[in-house]
Design a protein around this motif. Structure first.
Motif, PDB file in Angstrom:
ATOM      1  N   MET A  20      21.422  26.984 -20.867  1.00  0.00           N
ATOM      2  CA  MET A  20      22.021  26.150 -19.817  1.00  0.00           C
ATOM      3  C   MET A  20      23.430  26.638 -19.472  1.00  0.00           C
ATOM      4  SD  MET A  20      19.710  24.059 -18.878  1.00  0.00           S
ATOM      5  CE  MET A  20      18.536  25.363 -19.243  1.00  0.00           C
ATOM      6  N   LYS A  23      23.242  29.959 -17.509  1.00  0.00           N
ATOM      7  CA  LYS A  23      22.852  29.714 -16.117  1.00  0.00           C
ATOM      8  C   LYS A  23      23.960  29.030 -15.339  1.00  0.00           C
ATOM      9  CE  LYS A  23      17.888  29.726 -16.587  1.00  0.00           C
ATOM     10  NZ  LYS A  23      16.669  29.070 -16.162  1.00  0.00           N
ATOM     11  N   TRP A  24      24.676  28.117 -15.978  1.00  0.00           N
ATOM     12  CA  TRP A  24      25.791  27.420 -15.337  1.00  0.00           C
ATOM     13  C   TRP A  24      26.872  28.415 -14.915  1.00  0.00           C
ATOM     14  CZ3 TRP A  24      30.702  25.506 -17.599  1.00  0.00           C
ATOM     15  CH2 TRP A  24      31.367  24.639 -16.741  1.00  0.00           C
ATOM     16  N   ARG A  25      27.040  29.466 -15.715  1.00  0.00           N
ATOM     17  CA  ARG A  25      28.014  30.515 -15.396  1.00  0.00           C
ATOM     18  C   ARG A  25      27.434  31.586 -14.460  1.00  0.00           C
ATOM     19  NH1 ARG A  25      32.373  27.844 -16.651  1.00  0.00           N
ATOM     20  NH2 ARG A  25      32.907  27.748 -18.838  1.00  0.00           N
ATOM     21  N   ASN A  26      26.215  31.360 -14.006  1.00  0.00           N
ATOM     22  CA  ASN A  26      25.538  32.285 -13.086  1.00  0.00           C
ATOM     23  C   ASN A  26      25.426  33.701 -13.641  1.00  0.00           C
ATOM     24  OD1 ASN A  26      25.030  30.398 -10.974  1.00  0.00           O
ATOM     25  ND2 ASN A  26      27.195  30.519 -10.444  1.00  0.00           N
TER      26      ASN A  26
END
Length: 87
Positions: A20, A23-26
Motif C-alpha cells: 500500500m 503504491k501510495w508513493r506511485n
C-alpha cells in the motif's frame, strides 16, 4: 493462535502495508525493488507475506518511502505486542 500462525499473519500484515505504501508513493514494483537492492520477485514475495523481511530491510523501506518505522508494524494487535514483550 500459535507462534507460526502469528508469524505468518505478521508477514502478511507487513507485506500488505508495504504494498500500500509503495503504491501510495506511485512506485512501480521494479523501481522500488531496484532502490531497495532487491528484485521485483523478492518484493512481490514480501508483499504477499510469503517471505519474511530480514531485520535491516524495514528501516531501508521506511527511509525510502519516507514513513515512520511503526507504519509497517501497525498490523500487530495491541494484545500481541504486549504478549511478545512479556514472553
Amino acid at each position: 493462535m500459535d507462534t507460526e500462525a502469528q508469524l505468518k499473519a505478521l508477514n502478511r500484515g507487513i507485506g500488505w502495508r508495504l504494498k500500500m505504501a509503495r503504491k501510495w508513493r506511485n512506485l512501480l514494483i521494479e523501481d522500488f525493488a531496484a532502490r531497495c537492492g532487491t528484485t521485483a520477485s523478492e518484493t512481490k514475495s514480501y508483499e504477499a507475506g510469503a517471505s519474511r523481511i530480514c531485520a535491516e530491510e524495514p528501516l531501508q523501506i521506511v527511509l525510502l518511502l519516507d514513513l515512520p518505522i511503526a507504519y509497517l508494524f501497525r498490523c500487530l494487535k495491541s494484545r500481541d505486542r504486549k504478549r511478545s514483550v512479556h514472553e
